[in-house]
Design an enzyme around this catalytic site. Structure first.
Site, PDB file in Angstrom:
ATOM      1  N   HIS A 158       0.815  -1.221   0.000  1.00  0.00           N
ATOM      2  CA  HIS A 158       0.000   0.000   0.000  1.00  0.00           C
ATOM      3  C   HIS A 158       0.848   1.270   0.000  1.00  0.00           C
ATOM      4  CE1 HIS A 158      -3.698  -2.177   0.426  1.00  0.00           C
ATOM      5  NE2 HIS A 158      -3.382  -2.690   1.599  1.00  0.00           N
ATOM      6  N   ASP A 204      -2.732 -10.433  -2.398  1.00  0.00           N
ATOM      7  CA  ASP A 204      -3.313  -9.987  -1.137  1.00  0.00           C
ATOM      8  C   ASP A 204      -4.803  -9.696  -1.347  1.00  0.00           C
ATOM      9  OD1 ASP A 204      -2.163  -8.691   1.661  1.00  0.00           O
ATOM     10  OD2 ASP A 204      -3.937  -7.612   0.954  1.00  0.00           O
ATOM     11  N   HIS A 206      -6.423  -7.132  -0.370  1.00  0.00           N
ATOM     12  CA  HIS A 206      -6.588  -5.723  -0.693  1.00  0.00           C
ATOM     13  C   HIS A 206      -5.729  -5.346  -1.901  1.00  0.00           C
ATOM     14  CE1 HIS A 206      -7.394  -6.117   3.685  1.00  0.00           C
ATOM     15  NE2 HIS A 206      -8.404  -5.326   3.385  1.00  0.00           N
ATOM     16  N   ASP A 293      -4.774 -12.656   3.683  1.00  0.00           N
ATOM     17  CA  ASP A 293      -6.058 -12.181   4.204  1.00  0.00           C
ATOM     18  C   ASP A 293      -7.214 -12.563   3.281  1.00  0.00           C
ATOM     19  OD1 ASP A 293      -4.802 -10.467   2.444  1.00  0.00           O
ATOM     20  OD2 ASP A 293      -5.059  -8.668   3.654  1.00  0.00           O
TER      21      ASP A 293
END
Length: 354
Positions: A158, A204, A206, A293
């Site tokens: 991120h 991931d 996200h 995740d």
């Protein structure tokens, strides 16, 4: 498989984050690394190698000098101003606002895009340690390793060139991918002169908004991401299917946003699409932002993957036949995290061995 460890990761241990308007215990804890290390040892993987942290010169290949200066001194300036730890923004310079103030509170909003990247006294040292692990993994591929795993904490995907967020401060995967890309032209800094040799696959839950933004105008690194649709999930403002790159980088970014509740079978179908795009690009190296995740029990995700899926993911990645660096990103279902990591890595290496 060589494993590289960010040995100073424990220096980053914020007491809380702000999630959906609530102050909650920080999900991205040092315990995650301990659990993964135990699982790796139990499965018979080699002892992780502790490596030197990344230097400022290393980091400036993908991050701006002003952002790095901020990260290096944010905590001490925050304390000097009499503010309580951790460093967190309370205002952001959205379009139409001016950025004249250099006080610590203004800087926090300028360089941090959310409330899940609190800065503590040891945060920058921990992030440099994680970046060093990823760069060591890239060097291992250049030295002929088929697989390497960078056990990075804090995670990185991120983090943009000049912005922290989503538990991330330095973009470990982007630093590794850039190092691999530069290696093909003797370190030439002009990306437009480099051959298209590196792909980044982000699995991931996200979207890796930071990785996308770093390479968005470049044609030497293909970025491919499978993730929760940002129409309902963080980071909300990037990760849509129509984001394909810009300028010379147009067509070198692929997003595959996925619906809530996706299961193993559906996910593997989407993964095949992503891997075909990578195969068509024809890279020499692959960097995988390996987040877990996507697991059905993860407190921060809404997918329904089982542990068995990670073996299939590892096998599918290995079938590309590329020297591959796995870089640790998310995964917050603590009880299953170590098993899921081992299952992914084992799927990759046993496919090659078999």
């Amino acid at each position: 498989m060589k494993i590289f460890l960010s040995s100073e990761h424990h220096l980053h241990h914020p007491p809380f984050e702000i999630l959906d308007g609530r102050s909650v215990a920080y999900f991205e804890t040092p315990q995650r690394i301990s659990i993964i290390l135990t699982a790796l040892a139990t499965a018979g993987f080699p002892q992780p190698i502790a490596v030197a942290p990344a230097t400022l010169a290393d980091l400036q290949t993908v991050h701006t000098a002003d952002y790095l200066e901020y990260l290096a001194h944010a905590f001490e300036r925050w304390q000097a101003a009499g503010l309580s730890a951790p460093v967190l923004p309370s205002a952001w310079p959205l379009p139409g606002l001016r950025m004249r103030s250099d006080c610590p509170q203004a800087a926090a909003g300028r360089y941090t895009f959310d409330l899940s990247a609190p800065i503590m006294e040891g945060t920058f040292a921990a992030a440099c340690s994680a970046a060093g692990a990823a760069l060591a993994g890239a060097e291992a591929l250049l030295q002929g390793e088929r697989f390497a795993y960078a056990l990075c904490r804090p995670p990185g995907h991120h983090a943009a060139a000049n912005m922290a967020g989503g538990y991330c401060f330095l973009n470990n995967a982007a630093l590794a991918a850039d190092r691999l890309a530069r290696s093909q032209t003797g370190g030439d800094a002009t990306w437009a002169l480099r051959a298209p040799t590196v792909a980044v696959l982000d699995i991931d839950y996200h979207h890796g908004n930071g990785t996308q933004s770093i390479f968005y105008a470049r044609n030497d690194v293909l970025t491919v991401s499978l993730h929760a649709d940002p129409s309902y999930e963080y980071p909300y403002y990037l990760g849509y299917a129509d984001e394909r790159g810009t300028g010379a980088g147009e067509g070198y970014n692929l997003n595959v946003p996925l619906p809530s509740g996706i299961d193993d079978r559906q996910y593997l179908v989407a993964l095949d699409q992503a891997l075909q795009a990578i195969a068509d690009y024809g890279p020499h190296y692959l960097v995988v932002s390996a987040g877990f995740d996507t697991f059905h029990a993860d407190p921060l995700g809404r997918f329904a993957l089982t542990t068995a899926a990670y073996r299939s993911i590892g096998v599918a990645i290995a079938q590309l036949g590329l020297p591959t660096l796995f870089v640790q990103e998310g995964g917050y279902a603590i009880e299953a995290l170590g098993t899921n990591v081992v299952t992914l890595l084992t799927g990759a290496i046993t496919y090659v061995a078999g």
